[in-house]
Enzyme design. Structure first.
Site, short mmCIF file in Angstrom:
data_model
loop_
_atom_site.label_atom_id
_atom_site.label_comp_id
_atom_site.label_asym_id
_atom_site.label_seq_id
_atom_site.Cartn_x
_atom_site.Cartn_y
_atom_site.Cartn_z
N PRO A 15 0.84 -1.20 0.00
CA PRO A 15 0.00 0.00 0.00
C PRO A 15 0.87 1.24 0.00
O PRO A 15 2.03 1.20 0.40
CB PRO A 15 -0.77 -0.12 1.32
CG PRO A 15 0.12 -0.92 2.21
CD PRO A 15 0.83 -1.89 1.32
N SER A 267 7.27 5.29 9.65
CA SER A 267 7.34 4.07 8.85
C SER A 267 5.96 3.47 8.67
O SER A 267 5.00 3.88 9.31
CB SER A 267 8.25 3.06 9.54
OG SER A 267 7.54 2.42 10.58
N LYS A 268 5.90 2.50 7.77
CA LYS A 268 4.62 1.85 7.49
C LYS A 268 4.07 1.17 8.73
O LYS A 268 2.87 1.01 8.89
CB LYS A 268 4.80 0.82 6.37
CG LYS A 268 5.03 1.45 5.02
CD LYS A 268 4.84 0.47 3.87
CE LYS A 268 4.94 1.22 2.53
NZ LYS A 268 4.65 0.40 1.38
N ARG A 269 4.96 0.76 9.62
CA ARG A 269 4.50 0.06 10.82
C ARG A 269 4.05 1.00 11.94
O ARG A 269 3.38 0.58 12.85
CB ARG A 269 5.61 -0.85 11.35
CG ARG A 269 5.83 -2.10 10.53
CD ARG A 269 7.13 -2.77 10.91
NE ARG A 269 8.26 -1.87 10.76
CZ ARG A 269 8.85 -1.60 9.60
NH1 ARG A 269 8.42 -2.16 8.50
NH2 ARG A 269 9.87 -0.76 9.53
N ASP A 270 4.45 2.27 11.85
CA ASP A 270 4.17 3.19 12.96
C ASP A 270 2.69 3.37 13.23
O ASP A 270 2.27 3.47 14.37
CB ASP A 270 4.77 4.57 12.68
CG ASP A 270 6.24 4.58 12.98
OD1 ASP A 270 6.66 3.79 13.84
OD2 ASP A 270 6.97 5.36 12.35
#
Ligand code: GLU
Length: 509
Positions: A15, A267-270
């Site tokens: 995404p 980041s994408k995980r944040d």
């Protein structure tokens, strides 16, 4: 500025992060500002990282944001195709040309061999870099004889093509590659410190670097506006333009988006960790089934989201914060994009949504609220919903806040706030409210103003405090001490329902 052509060139590896959306947005704004063209190019040369639904996601995300491409896969393909995997046949000739001019070479080193060199260097406390210093000691067309190279190729040995970043024969020891970045101004890189990047892979695909500059050239891209993470690739790209004898586009490297607190890039995980979306649309990972939140699904307005993103790294030089897309396009300039990273602020993002919600027409908000009401089994008319929205929206940030702010306009309270009931519903309240019912019953014109005037006159005549009647009345109609102007509520739900609700409260409290 003449013939501005910019591109957004995402790799479909998952995404699109909001940083990517901002890159697309700045490209779009720049194109609009200069009457230029905004291109979508899908950079899908890395087959190992390819994710099937990612391109669809990117397109849908841009549609939701309302930032249309002028050229894209399947749309005005003036320099098409616009997917690099469909342009495969185009790239090899440029790698070959660079080999022919002596700017690139063929390298046969296997992954194991490179690994060996890496470990070996590590043991000696050094870092292995495939560069001018050691290229002659490795397995490539510089160290091997022409026959040997041909034999290996004929034999089907896997090889890559590498770029000769620094050539001691022609470059001085401290030769630099210089560029004027629109945001960072002068940037300079020492050639001898850079490695020999792979341009063409053993799987027959170009690397990002080669495909990217070939396509930017062939698609006549005038300005490359992209994230700061690509700045280290800039010297290679400039050197490639030089080696191929092409004019390089103007570059602009955008500042990073930073975490709301602490240091580091967002980041994408944040998002899921910190409790806010980092994606424009919700995304389901096809392999793990894991769902990541999106701004759309979290109830943000696309225009509020885009406005917020525009100000993450760019400022108009004035105090203005609320901009339509058109205003953004008129005001945008790369001069006002900062070098420093932009801290993402989830609270500010909510603020933007709240501001946009206040500005939206009640009729539009009502159409967004209607399906929520329907889902709760509530039948109502568009006019009624619109009026309710007008009464409560100032307290809302999202349309999804509406129900908690307005449920009592649609259903009678089933229970009463315990603390408020204890405090406001006294021993004599029941009989007082029975009298209120009589007063209300006698009112012919049940408009907010009329009910207010009559009830207040009655309270005054009884020589009691307003609170003694008003608070229990609110409890009866709403179930808690919340909500807009009490007489607006009474008028909206009407005489009959108001009386019914007071009777219920008298029974239950
Ligand atoms: N494909 C690269 C990316 O995924 C494009 C970088 C560039 O704009 O040059 O971000």
């Amino acid at each position: 500025m003449n013939n501005v052509r910019v591109r957004f060139a995402p790799s479909p590896t998952g995404p699109l992060h909001i940083g990517g959306v901002r890159t697309a947005l700045y490209n779009y704004l720049f194109a609009k500002k200069h009457g230029g063209t905004f291109v979508l190019r899908i950079e899908d040369t890395d087959q190992t990282r390819y994710v099937a639904n990612a391109e669809q996601y990117i397109v849908e995300a841009m549609e939701w944001c309302g930032i249309p491409f002028d050229e894209a896969p399947g749309k005005n393909e003036k320099f098409g195709p616009y997917r690099q995997s469909e342009r495969k046949h185009l790239y090899k000739q440029y790698a070959d040309a660079l080999i022919a001019s002596g700017d690139a070479y063929i390298a046969f080193d296997t992954a194991d061999q490179l690994d060996f060199h890496r470990k070996d260097h590590e043991e000696k406390g050094k870092t292995f870099i495939y560069n001018w210093h050691n290229r002659a000691k490795l397995t490539n067309s510089i160290s091997l004889s022409a026959e040997e190279v041909e034999k290996r190729i004929a034999n089907g040995d896997a090889y890559v093509v590498r770029f000769k970043m620094y050539q001691p024969e022609i470059h001085s020891e401290d030769a630099t590659i210089d560029a004027e970045d629109s945001i960072r101004k002068n940037v300079s890189f020492k050639r001898a410190l850079l490695d020999d990047k792979v341009l063409f892979k053993s799987d027959g695909m170009p690397t990002y670097h080669l495909a990217n500059i070939v396509d930017d050239h062939l698609m006549e891209i005038s300005h490359v506006i992209r994230g700061e993470e690509w700045l280290p690739s800039l010297p290679l790209h400039i050197a490639l333009y030089e080696a191929l004898g092409w004019n390089a586009p103007q570059f602009a490297h955008l500042p990073l988006l930073l975490k709301p607190v602490g240091k580091g890039k967002l980041s994408k995980r944040d998002g899921d960790k910190l409790g806010f979306p980092v994606f424009p649309l919700a995304y389901t990972n096809e392999n793990t089934g894991e769902v990541s939140r999106g701004y759309r699904e979290d109830g943000y307005f696309n225009d509020a989201f885009v406005n917020m993103l525009a100000l993450l790294g760019w400022n108009p030089g004035t105090e203005q914060e609320l901009f339509s897309l058109e205003e953004l396009a008129n005001s945008f300039s790369l001069d006002r994009v900062s070098k420093a990273g932009a801290k993402f602020n989830p609270d500010k993002t909510k603020w933007f949504n709240q501001q946009y919600l206040q500005q939206k027409e009640n009729s539009i908000l009502a159409t967004l609220y209607a399906p929520i009401l329907k889902g709760k089994g509530i039948e109502s008319t568009p006019d009624y919903i619109e009026t309710v929205v007008g009464l409560i929206k100032e307290r809302a940030t999202f349309v999804t806040d509406f129900w908690n702010l307005s449920d009592f306009f649609f259903t009678a309270p089933m229970e009463y706030d315990a603390k408020a009931s204890k405090k406001q519903w006294k021993a004599d309240t029941g009989s007082l409210m029975t009298e209120v019912i009589e007063v209300l019953n006698a009112i012919g014109d049940f408009s907010s103003e009329n009910v207010e005037t009559i009830l207040k006159e009655w309270i005054t005549s009884k020589e009691i405090g307003f609170g003694k009647v008003m608070q229990p009345l609110r409890l009866s109609l709403v179930g808690a001490l919340k909500g807009p102007h009490l007489f607006d509520i009474a008028a909206m739900i009407g005489k009959e329902a108001s009386i019914q609700r007071i009777e219920n409260a008298v029974d239950k409290l």
